[in-house]
Scaffold this motif. Structure first.
Motif, PDB file in Angstrom:
ATOM      1  N   ASP A 124       0.835  -1.215   0.000  1.00 51.13           N
ATOM      2  CA  ASP A 124       0.000   0.000   0.000  1.00 51.13           C
ATOM      3  C   ASP A 124       0.865   1.259   0.000  1.00 51.13           C
ATOM      4  O   ASP A 124       0.545   2.239  -0.673  1.00 51.13           O
ATOM      5  N   HIS A 157      -4.842  -4.438   3.029  1.00 52.69           N
ATOM      6  CA  HIS A 157      -5.071  -3.125   2.389  1.00 52.69           C
ATOM      7  C   HIS A 157      -5.861  -2.104   3.196  1.00 52.69           C
ATOM      8  O   HIS A 157      -6.517  -1.241   2.623  1.00 52.69           O
ATOM      9  N   THR A 158      -5.776  -2.156   4.512  1.00 49.03           N
ATOM     10  CA  THR A 158      -6.497  -1.154   5.319  1.00 49.03           C
ATOM     11  C   THR A 158      -5.949   0.249   5.070  1.00 49.03           C
ATOM     12  O   THR A 158      -6.706   1.211   5.110  1.00 49.03           O
ATOM     13  N   LYS A 199      -7.336   1.560   1.716  1.00 49.04           N
ATOM     14  CA  LYS A 199      -8.772   1.836   1.891  1.00 49.04           C
ATOM     15  C   LYS A 199      -8.991   3.129   2.674  1.00 49.04           C
ATOM     16  O   LYS A 199      -9.875   3.917   2.357  1.00 49.04           O
ATOM     17  N   GLU A 242      -8.408   6.055   0.532  1.00 43.98           N
ATOM     18  CA  GLU A 242      -9.448   6.170  -0.487  1.00 43.98           C
ATOM     19  C   GLU A 242     -10.821   6.455   0.119  1.00 43.98           C
ATOM     20  O   GLU A 242     -11.847   6.376  -0.568  1.00 43.98           O
ATOM     21  N   LYS A 281     -12.422   4.771   2.407  1.00 38.85           N
ATOM     22  CA  LYS A 281     -13.232   3.607   2.772  1.00 38.85           C
ATOM     23  C   LYS A 281     -12.684   2.961   4.047  1.00 38.85           C
ATOM     24  O   LYS A 281     -12.698   1.739   4.207  1.00 38.85           O
TER      25      LYS A 281
END
Ligand code: ADP
Ligand code: MG
Length: 265
Positions: free
Chosen positions: A27, A247-248, A251, A254, A256
């Protein structure tokens, strides 16, 4: 301070989240490749403990906190400034990112004084020199920072030249000093949990402070919340998210995110 510098994201990686085949490094590289300036601060107290045990170096505790004597300080410098820092830098470069590993001592980035005599060589940050960070970010590098500071204030002649600093504190101070877009803590829990263990999605600074005062937030969560509050003096958002889930980080950037966000309402 330049505009580009203003938009940097400060990411703190905790001991629980690296080396566990997580996606955090992916990430970070993704963000860099999409033009987002990123500063990484890491911890690694668990790795230091492992090495101290391996070396059979006895550890003294005062009120549950490890006392950093000269032997422990050498280990902190070697393990955090060397091993852990280089593992993260290598992982980023290996995935096609561009990272440079430094400690708070390099470029006199972090200046400190003793925090509390009883804890030994543990520092409180008195000044952040952002020059080297700005240079690295402008050149397109991700600075990866080990939490060791220059012992610059009230240092006795026979004292060591560096101090061990809490990684969460370093992340908060750096975010405040560079006016980061946001500060993100990756840890091993979903975020800040309430007294019944439920995730709290949003908090104001005063609500977050209240969780520390009431004891609902304790242990390793306390320096994180304090660092968020410190950063919010010059940063709009601070979050605490689960770095062990895929992928926290991406996210969160982004919009989310599923952790805890502390922001001025
Ligand atoms: P890191 O390596 O990311 O710094 P820490 O172990 O220092 O991780 O801090 C995270 C820990 O804080 C959690 O695993 C949890 O045990 C503890 N903690 C204490 N109070 C809370 C709370 N209210 N919400 C979430 N975690 C908490
Ligand atoms: Mg911690």
């Amino acid at each position: 301070m330049s505009n580009k510098f203003k938009k940097a994201i400060v990411v703190k990686i905790g001991g629980a989240t690296f080396g566990s085949h997580d996606t955090t490094i992916e990430d970070i590289v993704y963000l860099q490749q999409h033009g987002k300036p990123v500063v990484v601060v890491h911890g690694g107290a668990n790795v230091v403990t492992e090495w101290l045990t391996r070396q059979k170096t006895p550890t003294k505790f005062v009120q549950g906190e490890r006392v950093t004597d000269e032997a422990a300080l050498e280990m902190v410098t070697a393990v955090l400034g060397g091993l852990v820092n280089k593992e993260i830098v290598a992982a980023i470069n290996d995935l096609g990112g561009r990272a440079v590993g430094i400690t708070g001592v390099d470029g006199a980035l972090l200046q400190s004084k003793l925090r509390n005599k009883e804890l030994g060589y543990v520092g409180a940050i008195v000044k952040v020199n952002t020059g080297l960070l700005e240079t690295l970010l402008k050149a397109g590098f991700i600075p990866v920072i080990a939490p060791i500071a220059l012992y610059s204030e009230d240092k006795p002649d026979d004292a060591p030249p560096v101090l061990n600093v809490n990684g969460d504190t370093v992340a908060g101070e750096i975010a405040a000093a560079i006016g980061a877009e946001r500060l993100i803590f990756l840890t091993d829990v979903a975020g800040i949990l309430d007294s019944s263990g439920k995730l709290i999605p949003n908090l104001s600074p005063s609500e977050a402070g209240e969780l520390v005062t009431s004891g609902v937030a304790s242990g390793g969560m306390v320096p994180k919340i304090k660092a968020c509050l410190r950063a919010l003096s010059n940063t709009s958002t601070a979050c605490i998210i689960n770095g062990t889930k895929p992928h926290t980080l991406r996210k969160e950037i982004e919009g989310k995110g599923i952790g805890t966000t502390i922001s001025k309402k």
